[in-house]
Write an enzyme that holds these catalytic residues in place. Structure first.
Site: not given
Ligand code: BEZ
Length: 210
Positions: A45-47, A50
């Protein structure tokens, strides 16, 4: 640790980042700022988040907003992960990723919620005005990626309403009608808003966006 509240001065800090050492207030200068924490590098999810933030870079620049991301991962990890973000999200990451291995900044900003997870930062968002005052605080769980259209929408609302006696209604988008503040009389509103207004109720008056 006290929670950061709206109107507080965003705490200043020194940090190591993928764009070199950073003094937060100095780096912000006269710009608006958006500081976002993510739980961990090399997570799905963070990928996507960002990558989305990188792809919105021009939108942030158009609004004079500097953006930075932060997690407790080390700098080397951030540099490696940026390669994956750029490869998989068709993005160029042009904002700093702050390495907060000692968790000092994360603690300062209340980004670690120990009853949820003692080791990782949650998905926090702080929007900061040029006077360094905090204008928005948001906290999302690790399982839910943020909506960057929504963050831009809030920035548009904040930037519009800081100079005009206006507020923006539910689901407002840039260009939609705005709400006239209840503190403004109808007489004043006629002068301030030459495009006119519709009085739905004495306390609910709509005017085209200035
Ligand atoms: C993610 O970014 O995919 C993620 C990070 C921490 C916990 C769960 C999901």
């Amino acid at each position: 640790m006290n929670a950061i509240r709206l109107g507080d001065i965003a705490p200043d800090f020194e940090a190591r980042s993928t764009q070199g050492p950073l003094n937060f207030h100095e780096w912000l200068g006269d710009s608006w700022g958006m500081l976002v924490s993510h739980p961990a590098d090399f997570t799905p999810v963070c990928t996507t988040e960002l990558g989305a933030m990188a792809n919105f870079q021009e939108e942030f620049e158009d609004r004079n907003v500097k953006v930075a991301a932060i997690s407790v991962d080390p700098l080397g990890s951030h540099f490696e992960w940026i390669k994956d973000i750029e490869e998989t999200q068709n993005a160029k990451v042009d904002f700093p990723l702050i390495a907060d291995e000692k968790r000092e900044i994360s603690e300062l900003y209340g980004m670690i919620h120990p009853n949820d997870d003692a080791t990782m930062t949650v998905r926090s968002v702080f929007i900061i005005a040029p006077d360094k005052k905090v204008k928005l605080v948001l906290t999302y769980p690790a399982s839910t990626g943020r909506n960057f259209d929504e963050l831009l929408r809030v920035i548009d609302s904040l930037q519009l309403t800081q100079y005009e006696a206006l507020a923006t209604p539910a689901n407002w988008k840039n260009g939609d009608d705005c709400v006239i503040l209840p503190s403004v009389s109808n007489e004043e509103a006629e002068k301030k808003f030459p495009k006119g207004f519709v009085e739905v109720k004495p306390y609910l008056r709509l005017t085209p966006q200035v």
